[in-house]
Design an enzyme around this catalytic site. Structure first.
Site, PDB file in Angstrom:
ATOM      1  N   HIS A 126       0.840  -1.187   0.000  1.00 18.03           N
ATOM      2  CA  HIS A 126       0.000   0.000   0.000  1.00 18.03           C
ATOM      3  C   HIS A 126       0.878   1.241   0.000  1.00 18.03           C
ATOM      4  O   HIS A 126       1.941   1.234   0.625  1.00 18.03           O
ATOM      5  CB  HIS A 126      -0.918   0.011   1.240  1.00 18.03           C
ATOM      6  CG  HIS A 126      -2.080   0.918   1.087  1.00 18.03           C
ATOM      7  ND1 HIS A 126      -2.009   2.252   1.372  1.00 18.03           N
ATOM      8  CD2 HIS A 126      -3.327   0.685   0.615  1.00 18.03           C
ATOM      9  CE1 HIS A 126      -3.175   2.801   1.104  1.00 18.03           C
ATOM     10  NE2 HIS A 126      -3.991   1.880   0.645  1.00 18.03           N
TER      11      HIS A 126
ATOM     12  N   ASP B  94      -8.049  -5.340  -0.101  1.00 18.58           N
ATOM     13  CA  ASP B  94      -8.506  -6.198  -1.192  1.00 18.58           C
ATOM     14  C   ASP B  94      -8.129  -7.667  -0.991  1.00 18.58           C
ATOM     15  O   ASP B  94      -8.606  -8.531  -1.723  1.00 18.58           O
ATOM     16  CB  ASP B  94      -7.918  -5.709  -2.527  1.00 18.58           C
ATOM     17  CG  ASP B  94      -8.480  -4.356  -2.911  1.00 18.58           C
ATOM     18  OD1 ASP B  94      -9.686  -4.165  -2.713  1.00 18.58           O
ATOM     19  OD2 ASP B  94      -7.727  -3.495  -3.378  1.00 18.58           O
TER      20      ASP B  94
HETATM   21  N1  CMC Z   1       4.141  -7.587  -4.676  1.00 19.18           N
HETATM   22  C1  CMC Z   1       5.478  -7.545  -4.852  1.00 19.18           C
HETATM   23  N2  CMC Z   1       6.220  -6.428  -4.674  1.00 19.18           N
HETATM   24  C2  CMC Z   1       5.577  -5.318  -4.290  1.00 19.18           C
HETATM   25  C3  CMC Z   1       4.177  -5.281  -4.083  1.00 19.18           C
HETATM   26  C4  CMC Z   1       3.469  -6.483  -4.295  1.00 19.18           C
HETATM   27  N3  CMC Z   1       2.134  -6.511  -4.109  1.00 19.18           N
HETATM   28  N4  CMC Z   1       3.811  -4.040  -3.722  1.00 19.18           N
HETATM   29  C5  CMC Z   1       4.933  -3.306  -3.705  1.00 19.18           C
HETATM   30  N5  CMC Z   1       5.997  -4.076  -4.042  1.00 19.18           N
HETATM   31  C6  CMC Z   1       7.408  -3.656  -4.086  1.00 19.18           C
HETATM   32  C7  CMC Z   1       7.670  -2.752  -5.290  1.00 19.18           C
HETATM   33  O1  CMC Z   1       8.015  -3.517  -6.437  1.00 19.18           O
HETATM   34  C8  CMC Z   1       8.801  -1.912  -4.777  1.00 19.18           C
HETATM   35  O2  CMC Z   1       9.977  -2.704  -4.794  1.00 19.18           O
HETATM   36  P1  CMC Z   1      11.427  -2.041  -5.071  1.00 19.18           P
HETATM   37  O3  CMC Z   1      11.653  -1.107  -3.915  1.00 19.18           O
HETATM   38  O4  CMC Z   1      12.341  -3.196  -5.130  1.00 19.18           O
HETATM   39  O5  CMC Z   1      11.285  -1.305  -6.376  1.00 19.18           O
HETATM   40  C9  CMC Z   1       8.445  -1.706  -3.295  1.00 19.18           C
HETATM   41  O6  CMC Z   1       7.654  -2.844  -2.947  1.00 19.18           O
HETATM   42  C10 CMC Z   1       7.669  -0.426  -3.024  1.00 19.18           C
HETATM   43  O7  CMC Z   1       6.458  -0.459  -3.738  1.00 19.18           O
HETATM   44  P2  CMC Z   1       5.931   0.665  -4.719  1.00 19.18           P
HETATM   45  O8  CMC Z   1       5.489   0.034  -6.011  1.00 19.18           O
HETATM   46  O9  CMC Z   1       6.907   1.778  -4.793  1.00 19.18           O
HETATM   47  O10 CMC Z   1       4.673   1.138  -3.932  1.00 19.18           O
HETATM   48  P3  CMC Z   1       3.558   2.113  -4.447  1.00 19.18           P
HETATM   49  O11 CMC Z   1       3.154   2.917  -3.267  1.00 19.18           O
HETATM   50  O12 CMC Z   1       3.973   2.854  -5.667  1.00 19.18           O
HETATM   51  O13 CMC Z   1       2.370   1.112  -4.886  1.00 19.18           O
HETATM   52  C11 CMC Z   1       0.586  -0.434  -4.692  1.00 19.18           C
HETATM   53  C12 CMC Z   1       1.379   0.694  -4.010  1.00 19.18           C
HETATM   54  C13 CMC Z   1      -0.672  -0.730  -3.879  1.00 19.18           C
HETATM   55  C14 CMC Z   1       0.140   0.021  -6.095  1.00 19.18           C
HETATM   56  C15 CMC Z   1       1.485  -1.699  -4.789  1.00 19.18           C
HETATM   57  O14 CMC Z   1       1.827  -2.141  -3.499  1.00 19.18           O
HETATM   58  C16 CMC Z   1       0.815  -2.822  -5.570  1.00 19.18           C
HETATM   59  O15 CMC Z   1       0.897  -2.850  -6.803  1.00 19.18           O
HETATM   60  N6  CMC Z   1       0.133  -3.803  -4.866  1.00 19.18           N
HETATM   61  C17 CMC Z   1      -0.584  -4.856  -5.554  1.00 19.18           C
HETATM   62  C18 CMC Z   1      -1.933  -4.335  -6.038  1.00 19.18           C
HETATM   63  C19 CMC Z   1      -2.906  -4.119  -4.892  1.00 19.18           C
HETATM   64  O16 CMC Z   1      -3.073  -4.953  -4.030  1.00 19.18           O
HETATM   65  N7  CMC Z   1      -3.603  -2.953  -4.928  1.00 19.18           N
HETATM   66  C20 CMC Z   1      -4.606  -2.589  -3.928  1.00 19.18           C
HETATM   67  C21 CMC Z   1      -4.179  -1.417  -3.117  1.00 19.18           C
HETATM   68  S1  CMC Z   1      -5.118  -1.133  -1.610  1.00 19.18           S
HETATM   69  C22 CMC Z   1      -6.735  -0.778  -2.008  1.00 19.18           C
HETATM   70  C23 CMC Z   1      -6.953   0.089  -3.186  1.00 19.18           C
HETATM   71  O17 CMC Z   1      -6.355   1.143  -3.364  1.00 19.18           O
HETATM   72  O18 CMC Z   1      -7.741  -0.304  -4.013  1.00 19.18           O
END
Ligand code: CMC
Length: 430
Positions: free
Chosen positions: A308, A365
């Protein structure tokens, strides 16, 4: 704003930035004079460090896993309130008293019907249309019936639009489902409350007597409350962004529904179920293989329902849902192998260094889809359910934005990295 300031030095230029103080949470560095004085802009992809507004609706402490609406904890609201009560709280800032709630509920119930012409609109979609596409389109389409309420500065018109939007969402959602099943549409019934009506329009046949299971109705109430608002998330930012151009509330909310559909946002609840099904059905896959894929930098796959932008600790909504999933499944008498797989996957991820270092925890989710499934909803409806829950939050945020004298049209800057200047080459010479 207080007298506290922060200093910014760029080369030999010194700038005093005002500090904008919250009632609780992060201070804000006021940079609105930065470009005028220095010619520079800030660079913050995804606005991860940028507050676009002051807001008094929802407070999140991501490090401690706290979520409060208007000061009330999400746990208290989920356990004790009704969804429409929370909608009132989000919109008007206070919990309603009994009379206010009765008037609010009956005002909403009175607008649950959608115009009969809208049926032709639903009919025009292919049977396999995703219900989120229908939701977004239908929400925009109903704006055509209410042009007299489009002026964002007309307070009464905004409330009338808000009531119609909240009231009609379940009808639109249920009809988008009925359309996909090739079944007749149900009309809302005045003796049923908001959630009961939605269940009736979703699941009953016109040939049968309406019976709504109170356990299912309560569970859905809780789920809607858990999704009701989440401060400046992607879809809310879009609703505010569209509204900042003075576009009407219906069309702004339609933009929010579109943004919510994406798998990184609300679309994740459908993706979680697909992922868990793969583990159950494919003998080559298990929790460890999913985790290995999620960790692989060359694989775009992410563990759906994990991570998140704001929570770097447990998402409090996921905690409520985790225990609730067991209760709901037991009460409705469903045993779902996906719940066991979900728990296994959660434990494996929480013990894995990759997830520990990045502070990745289950989000809302992760468990919501399992409960939606147990309540009888197909997975393509999951994000639709999220959007019904989120509508009051979008409206409250939109309303706050239009009433805020600091609001300006949303228009970020950029760092241009393209070609500087080129002479045009005529087509014949290329
Ligand atoms: N699986 C694997 N790696 C992950 C995940 C995941 N679900 N989420 C984040 N990471 C990694 C990401 O690749 C990054 O790694 P590195 O530092 O090596 O580059 C690190 O963790 C930081 O993540 P980020 O992508 O910079 O985080 P963000 O704030 O930009 O994205 C997010 C947040 C929710 C989009 C992301 O965690 C994600 O894609 N999660 C899976 C989709 C999901 O469950 N979404 C629902 C969100 S909550 C309810 C809603 O909003 O609907």
């Amino acid at each position: 704003m207080t007298d506290r300031t922060a200093e910014l030095t760029i080369g030999d230029q010194q700038l005093e930035l005002p500090i904008i103080e919250p009632t609780i949470g992060n201070d804000g560095l006021g940079i609105s004079s930065l470009r005028n004085i220095t010619g520079d802009v800030t660079f913050d992809p995804g606005f991860a460090n940028t507050a676009g507004t002051r807001s008094s609706i929802t407070y999140i402490n991501g490090a401690e896993g706290i979520l409060r609406h208007r000061g009330y904890s999400i746990e208290d609201l989920a356990l004790n309130a009704e969804f429409l009560e929370v909608a009132y709280l989000l919109l008007f800032g206070e919990l309603p008293n009994q009379q206010q709630l009765a008037e609010w509920n009956s005002g909403i119930a009175g607008h649950a019907l959608v115009k009969e012409e809208m049926k032709r609109f639903f009919d025009a979609f292919p049977n396999n249309a995703h219900p989120m596409a229908i939701m977004a389109s239908a929400t925009n389409a109903i704006s055509t019936f209410y042009e007299e309420y489009h002026d964002p500065s007309d307070e009464e018109a905004v409330i009338e639009s808000a009531i119609r939007l909240i009231a009609k969402m379940p009808t639109i959602a249920a009809w988008s489902y009925k359309k996909s099943m090739g079944m007749p549409y149900n009309y809302p019934r005045s003796e049923l409350d908001y959630v009961e009506n939605f269940l009736h329009m979703m699941f009953h046949l016109p040939t049968e007597e309406t019976k709504v299971d109170p356990v299912i109705a309560r569970a859905l109430n809780v789920l809607f409350i858990l999704h009701a608002d989440h401060e400046q998330n992607c879809s809310t930012a879009m609703v505010r962004g569209v509204g900042s151009s003075r576009a009407n509330l219906f069309t702004s909310v339609a933009a929010g529904i579109s943004a919510l559909w994406g798998p990184l946002h609300g679309g994740a609840n459908q993706q979680v179920i697909e992922m868990l099904k793969t583990i159950v059905e494919d003998p080559e896959e298990d929790a460890q293989s999913m985790i290995a894929r999620a960790k692989d930098p060359d694989d775009p796959f992410k563990l759906m329902g994990f991570g998140h932008r704001v929570y770097k600790n447990h998402d409090p909504r996921a905690i409520v849902l985790r225990t609730y999933a067991d209760d709901v499944l037991a009460t409705v008498g469903v045993s779902d192998p996906l719940l066991e797989v979900a728990k296994e996957l959660e434990q494996a991820a929480l013990q894995d260094d990759y997830f520990i270092e990045r502070k990745l925890f289950p989000n809302v989710d992760f468990y919501s889809g399992i409960i939606f499934r147990a309540l009888g909803f197909p997975s393509r409806m999951f994000t639709v359910l999220f959007s019904i829950g989120r509508v009051p939050g979008w409206i409250a945020q939109w309303k706050e934005m239009t009433e805020d004298p600091e609001t300006r049209i949303m228009r970020p800057r950029q760092i241009y990295v393209g070609k500087v200047e080129r002479d045009f080459v005529r087509l014949a010479d290329r």
